[in-house]
Design an enzyme around this catalytic site. Structure first.
Site, PDB file in Angstrom:
ATOM      1  N   MET A  76      75.468  16.859 -21.743  1.00 59.97           N
ATOM      2  CA  MET A  76      76.377  17.642 -22.595  1.00 59.97           C
ATOM      3  C   MET A  76      77.129  18.921 -21.775  1.00 59.97           C
ATOM      4  SD  MET A  76      73.915  18.299 -25.604  1.00 59.97           S
ATOM      5  CE  MET A  76      75.160  19.077 -26.849  1.00 59.97           C
ATOM      6  N   HIS A  77      78.223  19.494 -22.171  1.00 64.70           N
ATOM      7  CA  HIS A  77      78.790  20.801 -21.828  1.00 64.70           C
ATOM      8  C   HIS A  77      79.663  20.639 -20.681  1.00 64.70           C
ATOM      9  CE1 HIS A  77      75.487  22.297 -24.649  1.00 64.70           C
ATOM     10  NE2 HIS A  77      74.612  21.890 -23.787  1.00 64.70           N
ATOM     11  N   ASP A  99      73.685  13.511 -24.970  1.00 62.80           N
ATOM     12  CA  ASP A  99      72.507  12.792 -24.767  1.00 62.80           C
ATOM     13  C   ASP A  99      71.243  13.195 -25.767  1.00 62.80           C
ATOM     14  OD1 ASP A  99      72.056  15.448 -23.690  1.00 62.80           O
ATOM     15  OD2 ASP A  99      71.693  14.656 -21.602  1.00 62.80           O
TER      16      ASP A  99
END
Ligand SMILES: Nc1ncnc2c1ncn2[C@@H]1O[C@H](COP(=O)(O)OP(=O)(O)O)[C@@H](O)[C@H]1O
Ligand SMILES: O=C(CO)[C@@H](O)[C@H](O)COP(=O)(O)O
EC number: 2.7.1.17
Length: 507
Positions: A81-82, A240
């Site tokens: 992520m991110h 995820d």
């Protein structure tokens, strides 16, 4: 028989798994790639590595399995992520991706708090400003690399860049978009107020879907490169952790899992939105429509063990190679020989700063209590115990929020270790189970693809049909109180060093 593909773009590598519609693994291939750390606290990866890994792993599972491309009903993509991927007007990647564990954005977090105010940010995005999240990274590029920002036309998350490569669509879905800090999380759409106040042009963000919705189709060029059929559907997929939730059946209230990947996460499903007012755990949209989840994150979980292996365990690597076994398996066996408490040695896993519960990008790793009697084996056990203490910290926050985490699954590379699972069971004081499929995130997004393709009528129905429990690790009456004593001491070390971490960061 229909088949579905799950692609998981992790930090250590991209894994693609071809499943049949019942969730049986037909073929699985992983390709690894590096993480670059140009400065202390920086972490970057090359999106071209992700794209090549995705293309080559899809091609490999199709070739190895011999499955007819007409029978592949859909593809789901999951990812770390991110991370920030920036494309110019011609879709060229403008710089390496600044990824989730990068900690360079302390000034931008302050900027976000000044411009929007902490309370408003929590109200709209369900989370306080966080150094690792995408909005702060976008502002960092704007403030520090204005020439690059000027050229940027599209902003994508890691797995959404892979979707773009596969389908040509600029799109995302609610679970991963929640980790950008630009999403109105209660209403599951971009927040115009947050984007406008931060000066981020909303037209650069992709269209937001629910995780099981169809977002595009495999292009002719990608069909030729991967062996898939042109027009195969690609669903939203998930970040995820939201993907691992589906792959471990955590799709209803009362269910939770712990993953030990590069990061460590404790995750619980919630059918109504639940926010920690202190911002110690994240609240995001779930991959199940109309549901959310909370998750506590340890930045350096599997990362700590990998760091230890890469710097101190060359001999074990060689032995493992000669014996034809996994090197982590050998390391587990070594750590098992050491008693609880690692002969009075504690480890704080803050190699990349820490999120839950400290939210401190300046925190760093510590071995506490090192003595001349300690050996590498003690340090190895201390690393695994320290990661487990930090995951217990996440559970403590959930308990404070009245979120039930007693129905606990384990997954991720570290979740495959019986020793690590026994530490978690003893420290959480509840059974820790594994799913019969070890493919957490890849299975999760494959089930989202199966739902998008109409094989299952809903995401929870897909979970019920496919996900089965395998092993159960019970807490041990003798060990648990021992761990409790060490955990208590562990919680006292960070507060004693907080000011010193800040001084070190300024040096
Ligand atoms: N047998 C094992 N015992 C303990 N830890 C393991 C084992 N296998 C893998 N790991 C841990 O799992 C991590 C990789 O997990 P994975 O879920 O593949 O990560 P990511 O999602 O970040 O790519 C490794 O860095 C290592 O710390
Ligand atoms: O930052 C988070 C969650 O907030 C991490 O969980 C990343 O999503 C990376 O995960 P792994 O590579 O460890 O799977």
């Amino acid at each position: 028989m229909a088949y579905v593909i799950g692609v998981d773009c992790g930090t250590s590598g991209t894994k693609t798994v071809l499943f049949d519609e019942k969730g049986t693994v037909i073929s699985s291939v992983t390709i690894e790639y590096p993480m670059y750390q140009p400065k202390n606290g920086y972490a970057e990866q090359d999106p071209a590595d992700w794209a090549n890994a995705m293309i080559n792993t899809i091609k490999a599972v199709m070739t190895k399995s011999g499955v007819n491309k007409e029978d592949v009903a859909g593809v789901g993509i999951s990812g770390q992520m991110h991370g920030l991927v920036m494309l110019d007007k011609d879709n060229n990647v403008l710089r390496k991706s600044i990824i989730w564990c990068d900690q360079r954005t302390a000034a931008e977090v302050e900027e976000m708090n000044e411009k929007l105010g902490r309370e408003k940010l929590i109200k709209i995005t369900a989370n306080p400003a966080l150094t690792g999240w995408t909005a702060a990274k976008i502002l960092w590029v704007k403030n520090n690399e204005p020439d690059i920002y000027e050229k940027c036309r599209h902003i994508l998350l890691p797995k959404d860049y892979l979707r773009f490569i596969l389908t040509g669509e600029y799109a995302t879905e609610v679970s991963d978009a929640s980790g950008m800090q630009l999403l109105d999380v209660p209403n599951r759409c971009w927040s115009k107020e947050v984007c406008d106040t931060l000066g981020i042009d909303m037209s650069m963000l992709g269209k937001v879907y629910e995780s099981c919705e169809v977002t595009g189709k495999v292009t002719k060029k990608m069909a030729e490169l991967t062996g898939l059929k042109e027009g195969t559907i690609v669903v939203g997929g998930a970040g995820d952790n939201a993907a691992a939730a589906i792959g471990t059946g955590v799709a209803e209230d009362g269910k939770a899992f712990t993953t030990i990947g590069t990061s460590g996460v404790v995750f619980a499903h919630t059918s109504s939105i639940s926010i920690d007012p202190k911002g110690r755990v994240h609240t995001c949209c779930a991959a199940v429509p109309n549901a959310w989840h909370v998750m506590g994150v340890t930045q350096g979980a599997g990362l700590s063990l990998k760091w230890f292996r890469d710097n101190f365990c060359n001999a074990e690597k060689e032995t493992a190679k000669c014996m034809g076994v996994d090197e982590y398996y050998l390391m587990d066996k070594e750590a098992e020989k050491v008693p609880v408490g690692a002969n009075r040695l504690l480890y704080l896993p803050y190699l990349m700063g820490e999120r839950t519960p400290h939210l401190d990008p300046d925190a760093r790793g510590v071995f506490f209590g090192l003595s001349a009697m300690h050996t590498k084996r003690d340090m190895l056990r201390a690393v695994m115990e320290g990661v487990s203490y930090s995951l217990r910290d996440c559970v403590e926050v959930f308990r404070e929020m009245d979120i039930n985490v007693s129905d606990m699954m384990a997954c991720g590379g570290g979740g495959s270790s019986p020793l690590w699972r026994s530490m978690l069971a003893d420290l959480y004081n509840c059974p820790v189970k594994t799913a019969s499929s070890k493919e957490g995130p890849a299975l999760g997004v494959a089930l989202l693809a199966a739902t998008g393709a109409g094989i299952y009528s809903s995401v929870p129905e897909a979970c019920k049909a496919v996900v089965k429990t395998d092993k159960v690790q019970q807490p041990e009456a003798e060990r648990a109180p021992e761990y409790e004593k060490y955990y208590k001491l562990y919680t006292e070390i960070y507060p004693a060093l907080k000011a010193e971490f800040a001084k070190l960061a300024k040096m």
